[in-house]
Design a protein around this motif. Sequence first.
Motif, PDB file in Angstrom:
ATOM      1  N   UNK A 330       2.092  -1.049  -8.952  1.00 27.26           N
ATOM      2  CA  UNK A 330       3.342  -0.922  -8.187  1.00 27.26           C
ATOM      3  C   UNK A 330       3.509  -2.062  -7.185  1.00 27.26           C
ATOM      4  N   UNK A 331       2.400  -2.477  -6.580  1.00 27.58           N
ATOM      5  CA  UNK A 331       2.459  -3.536  -5.567  1.00 27.58           C
ATOM      6  C   UNK A 331       2.593  -4.925  -6.213  1.00 27.58           C
ATOM      7  N   UNK A 332       1.855  -5.154  -7.292  1.00 27.81           N
ATOM      8  CA  UNK A 332       1.756  -6.503  -7.859  1.00 27.81           C
ATOM      9  C   UNK A 332       2.467  -6.653  -9.201  1.00 27.81           C
ATOM     10  N   UNK A 333       3.433  -5.798  -9.501  1.00 22.39           N
ATOM     11  CA  UNK A 333       4.101  -5.844 -10.806  1.00 22.39           C
ATOM     12  C   UNK A 333       4.740  -7.209 -11.076  1.00 22.39           C
ATOM     13  N   UNK A 355       9.696  -2.434 -15.831  1.00 24.31           N
ATOM     14  CA  UNK A 355       9.134  -1.491 -16.788  1.00 24.31           C
ATOM     15  C   UNK A 355       7.784  -0.957 -16.359  1.00 24.31           C
ATOM     16  N   UNK A 356       6.943  -1.811 -15.759  1.00 25.67           N
ATOM     17  CA  UNK A 356       5.611  -1.376 -15.332  1.00 25.67           C
ATOM     18  C   UNK A 356       5.675  -0.196 -14.377  1.00 25.67           C
ATOM     19  N   UNK A 357       6.584  -0.259 -13.422  1.00 22.43           N
ATOM     20  CA  UNK A 357       6.634   0.775 -12.374  1.00 22.43           C
ATOM     21  C   UNK A 357       7.018   2.138 -12.935  1.00 22.43           C
ATOM     22  N   UNK A 358       7.740   2.161 -14.032  1.00 25.86           N
ATOM     23  CA  UNK A 358       8.101   3.433 -14.665  1.00 25.86           C
ATOM     24  C   UNK A 358       7.053   3.837 -15.688  1.00 25.86           C
ATOM     25  N   UNK A 359       6.697   2.919 -16.561  1.00 27.38           N
ATOM     26  CA  UNK A 359       5.803   3.185 -17.693  1.00 27.38           C
ATOM     27  C   UNK A 359       4.452   3.727 -17.238  1.00 27.38           C
ATOM     28  N   UNK A 360       3.895   3.148 -16.168  1.00 30.10           N
ATOM     29  CA  UNK A 360       2.524   3.488 -15.789  1.00 30.10           C
ATOM     30  C   UNK A 360       2.409   4.736 -14.915  1.00 30.10           C
ATOM     31  N   UNK A 361       3.511   5.434 -14.694  1.00 31.02           N
ATOM     32  CA  UNK A 361       3.411   6.788 -14.141  1.00 31.02           C
ATOM     33  C   UNK A 361       2.616   7.667 -15.107  1.00 31.02           C
TER      34      UNK A 361
END
Length: 434
Positions: A330-333, A355-361
């Motif tokens: 979340x910090x380094x996406x 995409x990372x911030x949503x996908x990696x939930x």
Amino acid sequence: MSITSTEKIFPVFLKYVSANVLGMIGYSCYILADTFFIARGIGADALAALNLVLPAYSLMNGTGLMIGMGAAARYSLSAAQPQDKVHRTIFTHALYLGILAAVIFSSAGVLFPSHIAALLGANADTIGYAADYIRILLLFSPLFLSNNILLCFVRNDGSPRLSMAGMIVGSLTNIVLDYVFIYPLGMGMTGAAVATATAPAVSMLIMSLHFIKKKNNFRPVRTKISLIRWKDICALGVSSLITEMSSGIVIIVFNFLILGLSGNTGVAAYGILANIALVLVSIFTGVGQGIQPVVSRYAGGTGRSQRIKLRKYALGTCLVMAALSYSLINIFAFPIAELFNREHTPILTTIASEGMRIYFISLFFSGINIVAAAFLSSSDRPKEAFVVSILRGFILIIPIAWLLSELLGLTGIWMAVPATEAIVCILSIIFIFR
């Protein structure tokens, strides 16, 4: 492996899980190293091609894990009767099954690399890269399959740190050779594939110390091929195959959906996510593989209290690692996405970072699901492990991804994995606490 009923469980858990988590992270860096060097050294089309061929790698790697995990689980479950025929011959049956799988994969790599690449979605811009990679990858499938089988047996035979060393040294070798083959030698995708194929060979050389020092309690013996024993191996190990294949299935479905929404740039962005996911999910796979020998040894009425403690430690570890991993993502996406963007294309970085911030939930749920499947399989409950694995790998993810992409476009695709893992997580908890 020697465990007594009076031995404290946490040190044993820590010994096996720490070794396997570190080893699996190193092992999963095969493809992540390829992603980085291909993205920086060749370009976005090659990165998209690599993402398209990942399902072929997942199928091959998952087949090796199915054979290795299934056979090693039966090896540990039969440890109470070390002179029993199953205990003595199970390693040989695993080798026979591995040879059969290797013949199939190698033949496909020699005869149909372009057809497989096209089937996985490669177009005129990517099919050359994809076919080159698949050809080498499948041709060297005997190394990958043998390595996975040996890793599982060495770990179950009381040497988890040696199996960890094999995975890590193999991965480091791959990273070094990736740089050498792609940059100074200019071998492109072929070089990346050859570098990846050397890693299991190095890993097996390291693990040969288990035999040289004569610490092994397993060895090839003369025995007839048994279809019943093969069925037993596959039943106990199929959850590992489906866990690996789930990432491949997701990649195939997502690639086709994203191609229609964002073209090759979207597929390249998803390639960044998918390869980072391989490393993060390998943490949970390491936990699951780490508890397998211990849970199998305590699979019985007298081992119930030990299994409860192992379950608590494993689930707690997964939740802590999920929280830590997601915080860093979340910090380094944005800088992570930019690291894989050779041409510094703004749209590629934007799509990948958002995409990372949503996908990696999904990490908060996938860890529980992966550990639940491993725990159930190790407890000789393969049907429940299969249900957990098949739901998250095949049954739910495809319709959910299609539905959410229709409703929310690219954002819906990123939401599909967290939604699927959350639904399956409810069932996983019911199974392992029942």
